[in-house]
Every structure is written in structure tokens, then in C-alpha cells.
Design a protein around this motif. Structure first.
Motif, PDB file in Angstrom:
ATOM      1  N   SER A 193       0.835  -1.241   0.088  1.00 48.99           N
ATOM      2  CA  SER A 193       0.117  -0.077  -0.064  1.00 48.99           C
ATOM      3  C   SER A 193       0.921   1.297  -0.026  1.00 48.99           C
ATOM      4  O   SER A 193       2.098   1.066   0.351  1.00 48.99           O
ATOM      5  CB  SER A 193      -1.149   0.060   1.087  1.00 48.99           C
ATOM      6  OG  SER A 193      -1.672   1.202   1.409  1.00 48.99           O
ATOM      7  N   ARG A 203       1.652   8.829   6.293  1.00 47.40           N
ATOM      8  CA  ARG A 203       1.510   8.429   7.858  1.00 47.40           C
ATOM      9  C   ARG A 203       1.970   9.618   8.558  1.00 47.40           C
ATOM     10  O   ARG A 203       2.816  10.647   8.124  1.00 47.40           O
ATOM     11  CB  ARG A 203       2.390   7.355   8.271  1.00 47.40           C
ATOM     12  CG  ARG A 203       1.652   6.046   7.867  1.00 47.40           C
ATOM     13  CD  ARG A 203       2.620   4.925   7.936  1.00 47.40           C
ATOM     14  NE  ARG A 203       2.061   3.591   7.945  1.00 47.40           N
ATOM     15  CZ  ARG A 203       2.817   2.636   8.211  1.00 47.40           C
ATOM     16  NH1 ARG A 203       4.236   2.567   8.027  1.00 47.40           N
ATOM     17  NH2 ARG A 203       2.157   1.366   8.205  1.00 47.40           N
ATOM     18  N   GLU A 245       4.174  -2.523   3.539  1.00 39.80           N
ATOM     19  CA  GLU A 245       3.330  -3.899   3.414  1.00 39.80           C
ATOM     20  C   GLU A 245       2.223  -4.051   4.333  1.00 39.80           C
ATOM     21  O   GLU A 245       2.419  -3.740   5.691  1.00 39.80           O
ATOM     22  CB  GLU A 245       4.542  -4.776   3.587  1.00 39.80           C
ATOM     23  CG  GLU A 245       3.961  -6.136   3.172  1.00 39.80           C
ATOM     24  CD  GLU A 245       3.925  -6.516   1.671  1.00 39.80           C
ATOM     25  OE1 GLU A 245       3.199  -7.352   1.221  1.00 39.80           O
ATOM     26  OE2 GLU A 245       4.847  -5.741   0.990  1.00 39.80           O
ATOM     27  N   LEU A 246       1.137  -4.477   3.742  1.00 37.32           N
ATOM     28  CA  LEU A 246      -0.014  -4.700   4.537  1.00 37.32           C
ATOM     29  C   LEU A 246       0.198  -6.246   5.087  1.00 37.32           C
ATOM     30  O   LEU A 246       0.572  -7.064   4.064  1.00 37.32           O
ATOM     31  CB  LEU A 246      -1.334  -4.851   3.739  1.00 37.32           C
ATOM     32  CG  LEU A 246      -1.697  -3.072   3.672  1.00 37.32           C
ATOM     33  CD1 LEU A 246      -3.045  -3.187   2.800  1.00 37.32           C
ATOM     34  CD2 LEU A 246      -1.713  -2.335   4.870  1.00 37.32           C
ATOM     35  N   GLU A 250     -11.306  -9.210  10.000  1.00 31.29           N
ATOM     36  CA  GLU A 250     -10.905  -8.025   9.309  1.00 31.29           C
ATOM     37  C   GLU A 250     -11.328  -7.835   7.781  1.00 31.29           C
ATOM     38  O   GLU A 250     -11.630  -9.035   7.108  1.00 31.29           O
ATOM     39  CB  GLU A 250      -9.358  -7.784   9.242  1.00 31.29           C
ATOM     40  CG  GLU A 250      -8.947  -7.747  10.777  1.00 31.29           C
ATOM     41  CD  GLU A 250      -7.248  -7.364  10.826  1.00 31.29           C
ATOM     42  OE1 GLU A 250      -6.723  -6.945  11.653  1.00 31.29           O
ATOM     43  OE2 GLU A 250      -6.670  -8.022   9.854  1.00 31.29           O
ATOM     44  N   TYR A 289      -4.543   4.452  13.775  1.00 28.98           N
ATOM     45  CA  TYR A 289      -4.354   3.077  13.273  1.00 28.98           C
ATOM     46  C   TYR A 289      -3.016   3.160  12.202  1.00 28.98           C
ATOM     47  O   TYR A 289      -2.999   3.854  11.621  1.00 28.98           O
ATOM     48  CB  TYR A 289      -5.466   2.418  12.755  1.00 28.98           C
ATOM     49  CG  TYR A 289      -6.613   2.355  13.822  1.00 28.98           C
ATOM     50  CD1 TYR A 289      -6.588   0.712  14.110  1.00 28.98           C
ATOM     51  CD2 TYR A 289      -7.734   3.022  14.218  1.00 28.98           C
ATOM     52  CE1 TYR A 289      -7.584   0.309  15.182  1.00 28.98           C
ATOM     53  CE2 TYR A 289      -8.487   2.667  14.849  1.00 28.98           C
ATOM     54  CZ  TYR A 289      -8.630   1.523  15.511  1.00 28.98           C
ATOM     55  OH  TYR A 289      -9.687   1.050  16.205  1.00 28.98           O
ATOM     56  N   PRO A 290      -2.165   1.923  12.275  1.00 31.01           N
ATOM     57  CA  PRO A 290      -1.206   1.967  11.268  1.00 31.01           C
ATOM     58  C   PRO A 290      -1.532   1.500   9.830  1.00 31.01           C
ATOM     59  O   PRO A 290      -1.001   1.646   8.730  1.00 31.01           O
ATOM     60  CB  PRO A 290      -0.360   0.997  11.865  1.00 31.01           C
ATOM     61  CG  PRO A 290      -1.063   0.036  12.943  1.00 31.01           C
ATOM     62  CD  PRO A 290      -2.311   0.873  13.227  1.00 31.01           C
ATOM     63  N   TYR A 291      -2.892   0.819   9.610  1.00 30.61           N
ATOM     64  CA  TYR A 291      -3.202   0.129   8.460  1.00 30.61           C
ATOM     65  C   TYR A 291      -4.810   0.573   8.002  1.00 30.61           C
ATOM     66  O   TYR A 291      -5.311   0.251   7.103  1.00 30.61           O
ATOM     67  CB  TYR A 291      -3.323  -1.116   8.668  1.00 30.61           C
ATOM     68  CG  TYR A 291      -2.144  -1.872   9.044  1.00 30.61           C
ATOM     69  CD1 TYR A 291      -0.843  -1.311   7.989  1.00 30.61           C
ATOM     70  CD2 TYR A 291      -1.809  -2.704  10.147  1.00 30.61           C
ATOM     71  CE1 TYR A 291       0.354  -2.039   8.588  1.00 30.61           C
ATOM     72  CE2 TYR A 291      -0.257  -3.410  10.450  1.00 30.61           C
ATOM     73  CZ  TYR A 291       0.602  -2.823   9.542  1.00 30.61           C
ATOM     74  OH  TYR A 291       1.753  -3.402   9.797  1.00 30.61           O
ATOM     75  N   ILE A 318      -6.208  -0.590   2.662  1.00 30.31           N
ATOM     76  CA  ILE A 318      -6.381  -0.675   3.820  1.00 30.31           C
ATOM     77  C   ILE A 318      -6.815  -1.798   4.511  1.00 30.31           C
ATOM     78  O   ILE A 318      -7.433  -2.506   3.870  1.00 30.31           O
ATOM     79  CB  ILE A 318      -7.262   0.749   4.436  1.00 30.31           C
ATOM     80  CG1 ILE A 318      -8.667   0.383   3.926  1.00 30.31           C
ATOM     81  CG2 ILE A 318      -6.580   2.270   4.008  1.00 30.31           C
ATOM     82  CD1 ILE A 318      -9.622   1.494   4.365  1.00 30.31           C
ATOM     83  N   ILE A 319      -6.505  -2.071   5.788  1.00 30.57           N
ATOM     84  CA  ILE A 319      -7.231  -2.912   6.525  1.00 30.57           C
ATOM     85  C   ILE A 319      -8.151  -2.608   7.895  1.00 30.57           C
ATOM     86  O   ILE A 319      -7.897  -2.032   8.486  1.00 30.57           O
ATOM     87  CB  ILE A 319      -6.247  -3.947   7.284  1.00 30.57           C
ATOM     88  CG1 ILE A 319      -5.174  -4.855   6.405  1.00 30.57           C
ATOM     89  CG2 ILE A 319      -6.752  -5.202   7.887  1.00 30.57           C
ATOM     90  CD1 ILE A 319      -4.272  -5.534   6.730  1.00 30.57           C
TER      91      ILE A 319
END
Length: 412
Positions: A3, A7, A20-21, A28, A110-112, A120-121
Motif C-alpha cells: 500500500s 502517515r 506492506e500490509l 478483518e 491506526y497503522p493500517y 487498507i485493513i
């Protein structure tokens, strides 16, 4: 899966980077983001960095994806949610999770998950709290603007008035009353105007103030109504006493049943309290930057005239679903608040300079890269300009399709 996203690492420290996700868990959902819009909350986040109440500890080591007004398409659904959400389904998210255990929310913490990332997750708690909502509108920019509209719906819903001869209340603005929107020509003010003239409970008179004549004229042009008497008052150069007189004159000295303040200015809030009629409700909509922000309020009126104060910070899942339905049914045209479009590569600079840039909503097409464009500066004889002209200078699904087809894709 890779992705690309923006950030936040600290104050004024926004970084566009590839990452990297991880593989999604059973609870999820993996999704793309197509469109994200930004508001001054994004600027406040960038300015406060690690001091913001919604960012994680040690932000420099635990950066968070930014962007909280977004829409996109679901790519993969974990087994827990496979009977409720589906691949290729368009979605919107209400980032205000309203959790008791943590202030963490998408776009801040959130990081993702955040609106300024190509993939995104979506974590389990978003679905558990009803904050992932299928979207049936015509364009992704409409989905991105569900969250801002949900904030307006929440504010209108939080207004309250006495049921005659009781101390019980009915919720919402007073039907057939006088409503005032102070500083109402910014994007949130415009959405409030749109909602006020299209919601079930409508004011008899809606008065909107601002300091800029051109912005008031544009608002008047954008939001005509055959059901609500619309008045636009320029308060530039007027003293507080002169503003008070002008605003009372606008409603035949009746005062106001509902007032929404889109600014955090102490003298204006004090004035607003003076403009309330009996059982009037003042809503502080704008989020103050200072924690000690205050204004004078007449408590004689609170006691004897039953005036009261409300406030909301964001919407909730129900408000988001209401916004999505209103937009999908074409009852509210959120394109009217968009003034700039841009690619993901221009987003960090735009977030950091929102006050100087001015205008309304800035719309990012997350999977693409191109410089920020003021839509009123697009040449009318260009392909995109011709599309805008066909839509009275407003953004549209056709304009979105042109951008997606004719700008370079981000390399994840």
C-alpha cells in the motif's frame, strides 16, 4: 499486499511512503480507498502530532495513517463478516467509533486504516460498532463526504426544545422556527444549509452570516429554497452591537430558536446567547483549538427563559447511514462544497496549508498523482472544464471518471 499512504510521525511530519500490509485476520476486511476529503480536523492533527488525544503513544515509532473522510471498494472479506459484506461492494466508514475504552479512531490512530492510503485493513471493531456502511451513491467523492454530512446531521439531531407545559424535550431544530448559522459559508456551513432546507424539520427562516460578500453570494446562488425564507447577512466591519441589530432585524426582532456557530470566537458566542428567544438552543459546532475556550452566557435566561446549549463532535454510525441515504437519493448535493481536487502526492502539503489555501473541501483521489487543482480555475475549453460547465461549475460523477481515466496511477 503493498500500500502507499500518508502517515503522521509527529508535529508537521506527514510522510508519503510505501509499506506492506499483513494478511487480514478472519475478523478483518481488506479494501481500497478511492476518494478522501479533508477538513480542518486533519490540519489540527498535523499541528498537534503526538499531543493530539487520538494519536498513539510514541507516534514517531508508531506512525498512524491519516484521512478520516473516505470511501472505496471492498477487496476481501474475512470469514467472520462474509455473510454481511462482499467483495467489490462500495463502502463508507464512520470514523467516530464512540468507544468507551479508547479514543483511537481511523484516520488518527491506526497503522493500517486511514483515508490517505491506496489499500487498507478495516479492523474488527469498525464492523462490530456498525461503522462500515455499504454505499449506493453514484461517485466515490459522494461517499467521502458522508462523514462531514453526518457531523451536520448529528448537530441538528442534538438540538432540543421543551414540550409545552413540561420539562420534557423534543429533539431536533424547531420546526417552523428561526435558525441562524454563524460563519456559514465554509464547507460545513454549506452542508448545514443544504441539510436545513431538505430535512423533515425545516425552519421558517434561515439566516446565514459571513464576512465575505462573494462567499455569501455564492451560497445564496447554490441553495435556493421555495419552502424556507433564506437570508444572507454580511457582518464584515460591523460591531457586535451592529451585528446584533442586523440579525434581529432579519427575523423581525423575534430572536432565534436554533443557532449553530461554525466559528470559535468568544464575542460571537456571547452574541449568539443574546439572540436566543425563549427555549432557544445554541450549538457550538466548531471545535475550539484551545482547551480553555469560553464565552459569557446569561444564566438568568438559562433559568427563566429556558435557553440552553448543545454541541457535538462528529457524527455516529446512524448519522453516517442517514448521510449515505440522503446522498444516494440525490436529496443533498455534496458536490457544492468541493473547491479543489488533487492526487495523493499533493495531499500532505495541502493538509499542512489548508488555512492559507482557503476555499471549501479538498478532494483527494488516493490512487492517483497530480497537482492540486482549484476547480474554478480549470479552463472552460479543456475536457474537464467542459464537464464542469455542463454541471454549473460543480464537481460531478462525470468529472470523477475523467480524473480516474486521465491521471497517473500511484505506484504501490
Amino acid at each position: 499486499m503493498k500500500s502507499t499512504g500518508i502517515r503522521i510521525y509527529g508535529k508537521d511530519d506527514l510522510r508519503l511512503e510505501n509499506f506492506e500490509l499483513p494478511e487480514i485476520k478472519d475478523d478483518e476486511i481488506l479494501a481500497t480507498v478511492v476518494a478522501d476529503t479533508m477538513c480542518m480536523s486533519s490540519w489540527k492533527l498535523a499541528k498537534e502530532g503526538e499531543d493530539h488525544k487520538k494519536t498513539p503513544a510514541n507516534l514517531a515509532q508508531n506512525p498512524a495513517l491519516v484521512g478520516h473522510e473516505f470511501s472505496g471498494k471492498i477487496l476481501k472479506v474475512g470469514s467472520k463478516w462474509a455473510n454481511k459484506f462482499f467483495e467489490n461492494e462500495n463502502y463508507v466508514i464512520q470514523p467516530n467509533l464512540a468507544r468507551d475504552d479508547t479514543p483511537f479512531v481511523p484516520g488518527y490512530s491506526y497503522p493500517y486504516i486511514g483515508g490517505n492510503a491506496t489499500c487498507i485493513i478495516i479492523p474488527n471493531e469498525v464492523m462490530e460498532l456498525g461503522c462500515l456502511i455499504p454505499f449506493k451513491g453514484q461517485a466515490y467523492y459522494e461517499g467521502a463526504l458522508c462523514e462531514p454530512l453526518s457531523c451536520v446531521i448529528a448537530a441538528f439531531s442534538s438540538q432540543f426544545h421543551l414540550i409545552p407545559h413540561t420539562y420534557n424535550h423534543t429533539m431536533g431544530i424547531k420546526n417552523g422556527g428561526n435558525t441562524l448559522i454563524l460563519g456559514g459559508t465554509g464547507p460545513m456551513g454549506l452542508l448545514a444549509i443544504d441539510y436545513a432546507i431538505h430535512t423533515d424539520k425545516k425552519p421558517k427562516t434561515l439566516v446565514v452570516t459571513d464576512l465575505v460578500a462573494d462567499k455569501l453570494a455564492r451560497a445564496k446562488e447554490l441553495y435556493p429554497s421555495s419552502e424556507v425564507e433564506m437570508k444572507f447577512v454580511n457582518v464584515d466591519g460591523l460591531s457586535i452591537d451592529e451585528q446584533k441589530q442586523a440579525l434581529l432585524t432579519a427575523v423581525d426582532n423575534e430572536g432565534y430558536d436554533d443557532i449553530f456557530s461554525m466559528v470559535s470566537v468568544s464575542p460571537i458566542l456571547t452574541l449568539a446567547g443574546q439572540l436566543l428567544r425563549a427555549d432557544g438552543c445554541l450549538n457550538q459546532f466548531a471545535g475550539p483549538m484551545k482547551k480553555d475556550f469560553s464565552a459569557n452566557l446569561n444564566f438568568y435566561d438559562v433559568h427563566y427563559n429556558f435557553t440552553h446549549v448543545a454541541g457535538t463532535s462528529g457524527g455516529n454510525a446512524t448519522n453516517e447511514a442517514q448521510a449515505a441515504q440522503l446522498i444516494a437519493e440525490r436529496k443533498v448535493n455534496v458536490a457544492k462544497v468541493i473547491t479543489h481536487v488533487l492526487g495523493l502526492d499533493a495531499t500532505s502539503e495541502t493538509i499542512l496549508h489548508q488555512p492559507e489555501i482557503g476555499g471549501g473541501k479538498k478532494l483527494t483521489y488516493v490512487g492517483h498523482k497530480f497537482d492540486r487543482i482549484a476547480i474554478d480555475q480549470i479552463a472552460t475549453n479543456s475536457p474537464l472544464g467542459q464537464i464542469l460547465t455542463a454541471h454549473n461549475g460543480l464537481w460531478s460523477p462525470e468529472a470523477e471518471q475523467w480524473i480516474l481515466a486521465n491521471t497517473d496511477a500511484i505506484d504501490s
